[in-house]
Design an enzyme around this catalytic site. Structure first.
Site, PDB file in Angstrom:
ATOM      1  CG  ASP A  18      -2.063   0.970   1.121  1.00 51.10           C
ATOM      2  OD1 ASP A  18      -2.466   1.292  -0.019  1.00 51.10           O
ATOM      3  OD2 ASP A  18      -2.555   1.428   2.170  1.00 51.10           O
ATOM      4  NE  ARG A  22      -1.457   6.596   1.352  1.00 50.34           N
ATOM      5  CZ  ARG A  22      -1.368   5.668   2.295  1.00 50.34           C
ATOM      6  NH1 ARG A  22      -1.007   5.997   3.520  1.00 50.34           N
ATOM      7  NH2 ARG A  22      -1.616   4.401   2.009  1.00 50.34           N
ATOM      8  CG  HIS A  35      -0.668   2.375  -9.289  1.00 43.91           C
ATOM      9  ND1 HIS A  35      -0.811   1.946  -7.989  1.00 43.91           N
ATOM     10  CD2 HIS A  35      -1.784   3.113  -9.555  1.00 43.91           C
ATOM     11  CE1 HIS A  35      -1.970   2.392  -7.502  1.00 43.91           C
ATOM     12  NE2 HIS A  35      -2.570   3.113  -8.431  1.00 43.91           N
ATOM     13  CG  ASN A  66      -7.860  -2.143  -5.036  1.00 41.32           C
ATOM     14  OD1 ASN A  66      -6.888  -2.873  -4.846  1.00 41.32           O
ATOM     15  ND2 ASN A  66      -8.183  -1.194  -4.151  1.00 41.32           N
ATOM     16  CD1 TRP A  67     -12.702  -5.936  -9.197  1.00 44.64           C
ATOM     17  CD2 TRP A  67     -11.918  -5.030 -11.089  1.00 44.64           C
ATOM     18  NE1 TRP A  67     -11.970  -6.904  -9.866  1.00 44.64           N
ATOM     19  CE2 TRP A  67     -11.487  -6.381 -11.026  1.00 44.64           C
ATOM     20  CE3 TRP A  67     -11.551  -4.252 -12.191  1.00 44.64           C
ATOM     21  CZ2 TRP A  67     -10.708  -6.970 -12.025  1.00 44.64           C
ATOM     22  CZ3 TRP A  67     -10.768  -4.850 -13.185  1.00 44.64           C
ATOM     23  CH2 TRP A  67     -10.355  -6.175 -13.099  1.00 44.64           C
ATOM     24  NE  ARG A 186      -2.637  -1.272   4.645  1.00 44.01           N
ATOM     25  CZ  ARG A 186      -3.879  -1.394   4.211  1.00 44.01           C
ATOM     26  NH1 ARG A 186      -4.637  -2.357   4.651  1.00 44.01           N
ATOM     27  NH2 ARG A 186      -4.386  -0.517   3.346  1.00 44.01           N
ATOM     28  CB  ILE A 193      -6.711  -7.211   7.558  1.00 49.47           C
ATOM     29  CG1 ILE A 193      -5.854  -7.569   8.777  1.00 49.47           C
ATOM     30  CG2 ILE A 193      -6.854  -8.394   6.642  1.00 49.47           C
ATOM     31  CD1 ILE A 193      -4.501  -8.191   8.453  1.00 49.47           C
ATOM     32  CD  GLU A 205       3.462 -13.181  15.545  1.00 48.05           C
ATOM     33  OE1 GLU A 205       3.401 -11.994  15.941  1.00 48.05           O
ATOM     34  OE2 GLU A 205       3.065 -14.146  16.231  1.00 48.05           O
TER      35      GLU A 205
HETATM   36  C1  IPE Z   1      -5.257  -2.805  -0.040  1.00 47.83           C
HETATM   37  O1  IPE Z   1      -5.027  -1.455  -0.183  1.00 47.83           O
HETATM   38  C2  IPE Z   1      -5.251  -3.473  -1.387  1.00 47.83           C
HETATM   39  C3  IPE Z   1      -3.941  -3.611  -2.027  1.00 47.83           C
HETATM   40  C4  IPE Z   1      -2.808  -3.248  -1.527  1.00 47.83           C
HETATM   41  C5  IPE Z   1      -3.956  -4.239  -3.325  1.00 47.83           C
HETATM   42  P1  IPE Z   1      -6.213  -0.400  -0.327  1.00 47.83           P
HETATM   43  O2  IPE Z   1      -5.570   0.924  -0.509  1.00 47.83           O
HETATM   44  O3  IPE Z   1      -7.156  -0.838  -1.388  1.00 47.83           O
HETATM   45  O4  IPE Z   1      -6.942  -0.509   1.095  1.00 47.83           O
HETATM   46  P2  IPE Z   1      -7.786   0.556   1.899  1.00 47.83           P
HETATM   47  O5  IPE Z   1      -8.837   1.081   0.956  1.00 47.83           O
HETATM   48  O6  IPE Z   1      -6.857   1.617   2.356  1.00 47.83           O
HETATM   49  O7  IPE Z   1      -8.342  -0.203   3.064  1.00 47.83           O
HETATM   50  C1  IPE Z   2      -1.636   0.247  -3.328  1.00 53.09           C
HETATM   51  O1  IPE Z   2      -1.474   1.607  -3.336  1.00 53.09           O
HETATM   52  C2  IPE Z   2      -1.895  -0.316  -4.706  1.00 53.09           C
HETATM   53  C3  IPE Z   2      -3.270  -0.768  -4.899  1.00 53.09           C
HETATM   54  C4  IPE Z   2      -4.214  -0.763  -3.991  1.00 53.09           C
HETATM   55  C5  IPE Z   2      -3.612  -1.272  -6.210  1.00 53.09           C
HETATM   56  P1  IPE Z   2      -2.684   2.638  -3.295  1.00 53.09           P
HETATM   57  O2  IPE Z   2      -3.066   2.959  -4.693  1.00 53.09           O
HETATM   58  O3  IPE Z   2      -3.781   2.132  -2.439  1.00 53.09           O
HETATM   59  O4  IPE Z   2      -1.978   3.874  -2.627  1.00 53.09           O
HETATM   60  P2  IPE Z   2      -2.573   4.872  -1.544  1.00 53.09           P
HETATM   61  O5  IPE Z   2      -3.044   4.031  -0.388  1.00 53.09           O
HETATM   62  O6  IPE Z   2      -3.695   5.595  -2.198  1.00 53.09           O
HETATM   63  O7  IPE Z   2      -1.432   5.748  -1.183  1.00 53.09           O
HETATM   64 MG    MG Z   3      -4.204   2.335  -0.456  1.00 46.73          MG
END
Ligand code: IPE
Ligand code: IPE
Ligand code: MG
Length: 243
Positions: A18, A22, A35, A66-67, A186, A193, A205
């Site tokens: 994640d 940002r 990405h 994420n879709w 994470r 989670i 863990e």
């Molecule tokens: C979790 O991250 C999914 C992936 C890393 C692929 P998200 O950015 O989608 O999770 P939330 O929305 O912060 O919970």
């Molecule tokens: C994780 O990074 C990648 C995916 C969820 C696909 P994010 O795109 O969720 O990045 P933030 O959380 O917005 O920074």
């Molecule tokens: Mg994210």
């Protein structure tokens, strides 16, 4: 790497990658740039996991939820995924890595499946490390699918309801085909989670780091593993260190 003991390595590590968005925003760039940088981090960390001798590495690349992101961002992620699968063929085959996918891959666009399927089959007998990519993955969805399969077997008379137990569910949960995750990391600072490996996470863990995924280095992975190695896993029992 000196931080880590050779024995007592986690067998199966899961990573919630994640913080890409940002990372890009901090640089005044579009989320897509984050990405792209994130996929370079995937390449790095897979190599390190293999070198360390992990049995399995599960990477949360794209959740079922994420879709719901803007279509342009989803397209960019799918493009990067395809690019990763095409460009890493030699790296994966050359290092004896078995690539599997967990999640509802039928939802992935055809160009992604066209890159994924041949690599899955070509690498299926590799024995060095299993790399499980969680794509269109949701932990709840995975449990619901397993429950549905068991219900169908019960209705068909092949099993009785009392045979539906933890072992029966585990056996139908694809993310657990490599065993329960020992350590879930994470990145990106959130401590949740987000629907990752729910069933298997029961006694994993957890390691949270503020590091944004594109900045995650092998030293960060070593630090998480070293922290794992300092912990006592009790699984509900009394610890050996308890007087
Ligand atoms: C979790 O991250 C999914 C992936 C890393 C692929 P998200 O950015 O989608 O999770 P939330 O929305 O912060 O919970
Ligand atoms: C994780 O990074 C990648 C995916 C969820 C696909 P994010 O795109 O969720 O990045 P933030 O959380 O917005 O920074
Ligand atoms: Mg994210």
């Amino acid at each position: 790497m000196q931080l880590i003991e050779g024995r007592n390595l986690p067998r199966h590590v899961g990573i919630i990658m994640d913080g890409n968005g940002r990372w890009a925003e901090l640089r005044g760039e579009r989320r897509e740039a984050g990405h792209k940088a994130g996929s370079a981090a995937v390449r790095r960390i897979v190599r390190v996991g293999r070198r360390l001798g992990l049995d399995a590495l599960t990477l949360y690349a794209f959740s079922e939820q994420n879709w719901a992101r803007p279509p342009g961002e989803v397209d960019a992620l799918m493009g990067l995924l395809r690019e990763y699968l095409v460009s890493e063929w030699d790296e994966i085959m050359g290092n004896g890595i078995r690539l599997v996918a967990i999640g509802d891959v039928s939802r992935l666009p055809e160009p992604v499946r066209d890159a994924l399927d041949p690599l899955r089959s070509a690498s299926s007998h590799n024995g060095a490390m299993t790399l499980a990519l969680a794509l269109s993955y949701g932990g709840r969805e995975e449990i619901a699918t397993a429950a549905r399969e068991l219900a169908a077997e019960a209705v068909a008379g092949r099993i009785t309801p009392d045979q539906i137990d933890v072992a029966a569910l585990s056996a139908r949960i694809p993310s657990l085909s490599v065993g329960d995750p020992d350590l879930i990391i994470r990145t990106g600072g959130e401590q949740r989670i987000s629907n990752f490996l729910l069933f298997g996470a029961a006694y994993a863990e957890l390691a949270f780091t503020d590091r944004l995924w594109p900045d995650f280095t092998e030293d960060d992975l070593f630090a998480a593993i070293a922290s794992y190695q300092r912990r006592e896993r009790r699984f509900g029992r009394v610890g050996v260190k308890t007087p």
